[in-house]
Design a protein around this motif. Structure first.
Motif, PDB file in Angstrom:
ATOM      1  N   GLU A 116     -40.303 -55.304  -1.280  1.00 54.20           N
ATOM      2  CA  GLU A 116     -41.346 -54.108  -1.111  1.00 54.20           C
ATOM      3  C   GLU A 116     -41.892 -53.845  -2.442  1.00 54.20           C
ATOM      4  OE1 GLU A 116     -38.715 -50.935   0.268  1.00 54.20           O
ATOM      5  OE2 GLU A 116     -37.816 -52.535   1.510  1.00 54.20           O
ATOM      6  N   ILE A 117     -43.454 -53.828  -2.471  1.00 56.58           N
ATOM      7  CA  ILE A 117     -44.300 -53.741  -3.654  1.00 56.58           C
ATOM      8  C   ILE A 117     -45.135 -52.469  -3.669  1.00 56.58           C
ATOM      9  CG2 ILE A 117     -45.721 -54.683  -5.041  1.00 56.58           C
ATOM     10  CD1 ILE A 117     -44.858 -57.361  -4.198  1.00 56.58           C
ATOM     11  N   SER A 118     -44.941 -51.435  -4.452  1.00 58.54           N
ATOM     12  CA  SER A 118     -45.760 -50.283  -4.496  1.00 58.54           C
ATOM     13  C   SER A 118     -46.511 -50.371  -5.770  1.00 58.54           C
ATOM     14  CB  SER A 118     -45.169 -49.164  -4.389  1.00 58.54           C
ATOM     15  OG  SER A 118     -44.241 -48.893  -5.388  1.00 58.54           O
ATOM     16  N   GLU A 119     -47.845 -50.228  -5.760  1.00 53.61           N
ATOM     17  CA  GLU A 119     -48.612 -50.114  -7.018  1.00 53.61           C
ATOM     18  C   GLU A 119     -49.787 -49.020  -6.935  1.00 53.61           C
ATOM     19  OE1 GLU A 119     -51.291 -53.684  -7.025  1.00 53.61           O
ATOM     20  OE2 GLU A 119     -51.243 -53.818  -5.109  1.00 53.61           O
ATOM     21  N   SER A 120     -50.246 -48.883  -8.075  1.00 57.93           N
ATOM     22  CA  SER A 120     -51.058 -47.582  -8.203  1.00 57.93           C
ATOM     23  C   SER A 120     -52.689 -48.092  -8.094  1.00 57.93           C
ATOM     24  CB  SER A 120     -51.091 -47.201  -9.637  1.00 57.93           C
ATOM     25  OG  SER A 120     -51.545 -48.038 -10.545  1.00 57.93           O
ATOM     26  N   GLY A 121     -52.984 -49.534  -7.646  1.00 56.55           N
ATOM     27  CA  GLY A 121     -54.276 -49.755  -7.753  1.00 56.55           C
ATOM     28  C   GLY A 121     -55.159 -49.547  -6.278  1.00 56.55           C
ATOM     29  N   VAL A 143     -41.268 -52.774  -7.701  1.00 58.17           N
ATOM     30  CA  VAL A 143     -40.837 -53.913  -6.776  1.00 58.17           C
ATOM     31  C   VAL A 143     -39.395 -53.592  -6.341  1.00 58.17           C
ATOM     32  CG1 VAL A 143     -40.277 -56.138  -6.465  1.00 58.17           C
ATOM     33  CG2 VAL A 143     -42.363 -55.357  -7.837  1.00 58.17           C
ATOM     34  N   THR A 144     -39.044 -53.425  -5.134  1.00 58.88           N
ATOM     35  CA  THR A 144     -37.915 -53.256  -4.586  1.00 58.88           C
ATOM     36  C   THR A 144     -37.306 -54.287  -3.721  1.00 58.88           C
ATOM     37  OG1 THR A 144     -37.954 -50.751  -4.417  1.00 58.88           O
ATOM     38  CG2 THR A 144     -36.420 -51.519  -3.012  1.00 58.88           C
ATOM     39  N   LEU A 145     -36.178 -54.783  -4.154  1.00 60.61           N
ATOM     40  CA  LEU A 145     -35.860 -56.051  -3.328  1.00 60.61           C
ATOM     41  C   LEU A 145     -34.550 -55.848  -2.745  1.00 60.61           C
ATOM     42  CD1 LEU A 145     -36.176 -59.002  -2.884  1.00 60.61           C
ATOM     43  CD2 LEU A 145     -35.033 -59.468  -4.909  1.00 60.61           C
ATOM     44  N   ARG A 146     -34.304 -56.101  -1.394  1.00 61.73           N
ATOM     45  CA  ARG A 146     -32.999 -55.558  -0.772  1.00 61.73           C
ATOM     46  C   ARG A 146     -32.437 -56.816  -0.275  1.00 61.73           C
ATOM     47  NH1 ARG A 146     -33.685 -50.273   0.257  1.00 61.73           N
ATOM     48  NH2 ARG A 146     -35.563 -49.505   0.582  1.00 61.73           N
ATOM     49  N   LEU A 147     -31.201 -57.067  -0.897  1.00 58.06           N
ATOM     50  CA  LEU A 147     -30.508 -58.319  -0.664  1.00 58.06           C
ATOM     51  C   LEU A 147     -29.122 -58.100   0.081  1.00 58.06           C
ATOM     52  CD1 LEU A 147     -30.958 -59.706  -4.102  1.00 58.06           C
ATOM     53  CD2 LEU A 147     -32.053 -60.786  -2.355  1.00 58.06           C
ATOM     54  N   PRO A 148     -28.878 -59.055   0.631  1.00 58.18           N
ATOM     55  CA  PRO A 148     -27.475 -58.805   1.656  1.00 58.18           C
ATOM     56  C   PRO A 148     -26.478 -58.512   0.970  1.00 58.18           C
ATOM     57  CG  PRO A 148     -28.661 -60.852   2.279  1.00 58.18           C
ATOM     58  CD  PRO A 148     -29.610 -60.136   1.224  1.00 58.18           C
ATOM     59  N   ASP A 149     -26.291 -59.419  -0.281  1.00 58.65           N
ATOM     60  CA  ASP A 149     -24.963 -59.237  -1.258  1.00 58.65           C
ATOM     61  C   ASP A 149     -25.582 -59.442  -2.735  1.00 58.65           C
ATOM     62  OD1 ASP A 149     -22.452 -59.191  -2.180  1.00 58.65           O
ATOM     63  OD2 ASP A 149     -22.386 -61.173  -2.047  1.00 58.65           O
ATOM     64  N   PRO A 150     -26.363 -58.310  -3.250  1.00 55.87           N
ATOM     65  CA  PRO A 150     -27.011 -58.473  -4.604  1.00 55.87           C
ATOM     66  C   PRO A 150     -25.555 -58.538  -5.791  1.00 55.87           C
ATOM     67  CG  PRO A 150     -26.858 -56.198  -3.876  1.00 55.87           C
ATOM     68  CD  PRO A 150     -26.415 -56.749  -2.651  1.00 55.87           C
ATOM     69  N   GLY A 151     -26.024 -59.482  -6.778  1.00 56.02           N
ATOM     70  CA  GLY A 151     -25.176 -59.658  -7.857  1.00 56.02           C
ATOM     71  C   GLY A 151     -25.516 -58.867  -8.978  1.00 56.02           C
ATOM     72  N   PRO A 152     -24.777 -58.861 -10.176  1.00 53.49           N
ATOM     73  CA  PRO A 152     -25.296 -58.207 -11.243  1.00 53.49           C
ATOM     74  C   PRO A 152     -26.623 -58.851 -11.964  1.00 53.49           C
ATOM     75  CG  PRO A 152     -23.140 -59.153 -11.757  1.00 53.49           C
ATOM     76  CD  PRO A 152     -23.561 -59.472 -10.301  1.00 53.49           C
ATOM     77  N   ALA A 153     -26.550 -60.372 -11.678  1.00 53.64           N
ATOM     78  CA  ALA A 153     -27.667 -61.014 -12.407  1.00 53.64           C
ATOM     79  C   ALA A 153     -28.979 -60.893 -11.651  1.00 53.64           C
ATOM     80  CB  ALA A 153     -27.375 -62.354 -12.559  1.00 53.64           C
TER      81      ALA A 153
END
Length: 185
Positions: A116-121, A143-153
């Motif tokens: 999901e990307i939001s920008e000011s332009g 930028v928002t990224l929704r992952l099923p199992d996000p890790g620290p990296a």
């Protein structure tokens, strides 16, 4: 990596190319047969060279090298199918680099999920002059990224990817969250 293959015959044996005086010489034929064994993998690679530059057909280790050669956004940990897709899309991504579409596609190829990307332009058209300026006065990109199992990296990797693929003048932030699970029926 490429190397010798036991029992691989040469497509162009040297013994058949020797002058006629060596055709019946057992020592000369055995000597060049040893060279054939060393040169056969090189002939094999050259005979199949176009396949090495097709990411769908190239060996995985060569595809990883090819990723660096074409500037694909990879880190060496992605599964084989995502690696091949990133290498195949590298030229296209270089053409759209710095655009919202290019950033979204680079992230999708790296993580397998649409961000999901939001920008000011903004852009607008008006028949009258002195209309309102579109967008926001301060540039920003989130930028928002929704992952099923996000890790620290994952957040660090996303940050590095956005830093490389965003417009150069645009300040940015990134967020990695857990994807909402939909109940199965």
């Amino acid at each position: 990596m490429r190397g010798s293959v036991d029992g691989l015959g040469s497509s162009a044996p040297i013994g058949a190319m020797l002058p006629a005086v060596f055709a019946d010489d057992d020592l000369a034929q055995r000597f060049v047969a040893g060279l054939d064994e060393v040169i056969a993998p090189i002939h094999n690679v050259l005979d199949c060279l176009p396949a090495y530059f097709d990411p769908a057909l190239a060996p995985v280790d060569f595809t990883r090298w090819l990723a660096g050669w074409v500037g694909a956004e990879t880190d060496g940990t992605e599964p084989e199918e995502r690696l091949r897709a990133a290498v195949a899309a590298a030229a296209y991504l270089h053409r759209v680099r710095g655009t919202r579409r290019g950033l979204a596609e680079a992230i999708r190829l790296a993580f397998g999920v649409r961000p999901e990307i939001s920008e000011s332009g903004g852009a607008a058209w008006s028949a009258r002059p002195l209309g309102p300026v579109p967008g926001e006065p301060r540039p920003h990109l989130h930028v928002t990224l929704r992952l099923p199992d996000p890790g620290p990296a994952d957040e660090h990797r996303l940050d590095a990817l956005v830093a490389a693929a965003r417009p150069a003048h645009m300040p940015y932030t990134v967020t990695v969250t857990v994807a909402e699970r939909t109940p199965e029926r």
